[in-house]
Motif scaffolding. Structure first.
Motif, PDB file in Angstrom:
ATOM      1  N   LEU A 173      -8.938   1.297  -7.365  1.00  0.00           N
ATOM      2  CA  LEU A 173      -9.382   1.117  -5.986  1.00  0.00           C
ATOM      3  C   LEU A 173      -9.838  -0.319  -5.772  1.00  0.00           C
ATOM      4  CD1 LEU A 173     -10.132   2.407  -3.218  1.00  0.00           C
ATOM      5  CD2 LEU A 173     -12.381   2.914  -4.212  1.00  0.00           C
TER       6      LEU A 173
ATOM      7  N   PHE B 189     -12.194   2.700   3.428  1.00  0.00           N
ATOM      8  CA  PHE B 189     -12.413   2.414   2.004  1.00  0.00           C
ATOM      9  C   PHE B 189     -13.611   3.206   1.486  1.00  0.00           C
ATOM     10  CE2 PHE B 189     -15.400   0.128  -0.707  1.00  0.00           C
ATOM     11  CZ  PHE B 189     -14.694   0.092  -1.896  1.00  0.00           C
TER      12      PHE B 189
ATOM     13  N   PHE C 119     -11.824  -3.076  -4.072  1.00  0.00           N
ATOM     14  CA  PHE C 119     -13.049  -3.300  -3.301  1.00  0.00           C
ATOM     15  C   PHE C 119     -12.947  -4.733  -2.779  1.00  0.00           C
ATOM     16  CE2 PHE C 119     -18.010  -3.204  -3.754  1.00  0.00           C
ATOM     17  CZ  PHE C 119     -18.128  -3.306  -2.374  1.00  0.00           C
TER      18      PHE C 119
ATOM     19  N   GLU D 199       0.854  -1.189   0.000  1.00  0.00           N
ATOM     20  CA  GLU D 199       0.000   0.000   0.000  1.00  0.00           C
ATOM     21  C   GLU D 199       0.886   1.235   0.000  1.00  0.00           C
ATOM     22  OE1 GLU D 199      -2.803   2.632  -0.336  1.00  0.00           O
ATOM     23  OE2 GLU D 199      -3.192   0.485  -0.512  1.00  0.00           O
TER      24      GLU D 199
ATOM     25  N   ASN E 284      -5.798   0.243  -1.559  1.00  0.00           N
ATOM     26  CA  ASN E 284      -6.893  -0.455  -0.894  1.00  0.00           C
ATOM     27  C   ASN E 284      -7.897   0.517  -0.274  1.00  0.00           C
ATOM     28  OD1 ASN E 284      -5.694   0.432   1.545  1.00  0.00           O
ATOM     29  ND2 ASN E 284      -4.650  -1.520   1.891  1.00  0.00           N
ATOM     30  N   GLY E 285      -7.632   1.820  -0.431  1.00  0.00           N
ATOM     31  CA  GLY E 285      -8.583   2.821   0.031  1.00  0.00           C
ATOM     32  C   GLY E 285      -8.559   3.093   1.514  1.00  0.00           C
ATOM     33  N   SER E 286      -7.530   2.645   2.202  1.00  0.00           N
ATOM     34  CA  SER E 286      -7.507   2.737   3.660  1.00  0.00           C
ATOM     35  C   SER E 286      -7.038   4.078   4.205  1.00  0.00           C
ATOM     36  CB  SER E 286      -6.604   1.638   4.230  1.00  0.00           C
ATOM     37  OG  SER E 286      -5.263   1.806   3.772  1.00  0.00           O
TER      38      SER E 286
ATOM     39  N   THR F 124     -12.819   6.821   0.970  1.00  0.00           N
ATOM     40  CA  THR F 124     -11.994   7.025  -0.226  1.00  0.00           C
ATOM     41  C   THR F 124     -12.836   6.938  -1.488  1.00  0.00           C
ATOM     42  OG1 THR F 124      -9.998   6.192   0.857  1.00  0.00           O
ATOM     43  CG2 THR F 124     -10.041   6.133  -1.554  1.00  0.00           C
TER      44      THR F 124
END
Length: 225
Positions: free
Chosen positions: A120, A141, A122, A73, A99-101, A144
């Protein structure tokens, strides 16, 4: 200071839509997805500095259109904005795989106009997110995803499917979730590749899903591989 980059893929035509690119694989991740096929990158240490990466690009000249920042990431690395600034000064388009974290990091990168495209991941819906990722980061997530929608960023959503983790019904609900939240675009689904080293000992995955199983008037479901 820990080195950020685990390795470099010098050339790809597949990882940045319509662009020639290279990939910088960033070490470390805040998720431990059971199907992760990059365990060495996720749990290992970086081997290359930002300067090493820039020297690699400078030696090649302007042979590439874009740079893919993946991992692991990449958004966990605090010096990332400064590094991307150097990439932009050299004229490269920048794609981030995330991973949108880290919505705060993404907000900052968007505000500084440092990224051109986002992929992204999911991972799963809330009820199974922790089981799949070994994390409690679904809320991040979701923030984001909302951020990307709000700023009209060019981005794609993608999911890796292992049949013991995500069922046909689960995936249908994921498509519906994206519809409800307002995503309109391509949703890439890739089957887990059996006999691949992963973070956990998963049984073989059944490839029993097809794109035509999932209908949406606003989302194009595309199976890769």
């Amino acid at each position: 200071m820990a080195l950020p980059i685990y390795s470099i893929t010098p050339f790809t035509l597949l990882d940045y839509p319509d662009k020639t690119a290279c990939i910088f694989w960033f070490a470390g991740c805040n998720m431990r997805c059971l199907y992760c096929y990059n365990p060495d990158i996720v749990t290992g240490k970086g081997k290359l500095s930002y300067d090493d990466a820039l020297k690699f690009l400078d030696r090649r000249g302007k042979l590439l259109d874009g740079i893919v920042l993946s991992g692991g990431e990449c958004t966990l690395h605090k010096q990332l904005p400064g590094f991307i600034t150097q990439l932009k000064k050299r004229g490269y388009m920048v794609k981030i795989d995330t991973n949108g974290s880290t919505p705060a990091v993404m907000r900052n990168l968007i505000a500084q106009d440092l990224i051109d495209y986002v992929a992204l991941d999911f991972k799963a819906l809330p009820q199974s997110f922790k089981a799949v990722t070994v994390s409690n980061l679904f809320g991040n997530f979701e923030k984001t995803l909302s951020l990307l929608l709000m700023h009209n960023m060019k981005f794609e959503v993608r999911t890796t499917v292992h049949s013991s983790l995500i069922t046909k019904n689960d995936l249908a609900k994921m498509v519906n979730y994206l519809e409800v939240i307002g995503y309109k675009g391509k949703y890439y689904v890739q089957h887990f590749v059996n006999d691949t080293p992963t973070l956990s000992g998963l049984s073989p995955s059944l490839k029993n899903l097809e794109a035509e199983d999932f209908y949406s008037s606003t989302i194009q479901v595309i199976f890769r591989g």
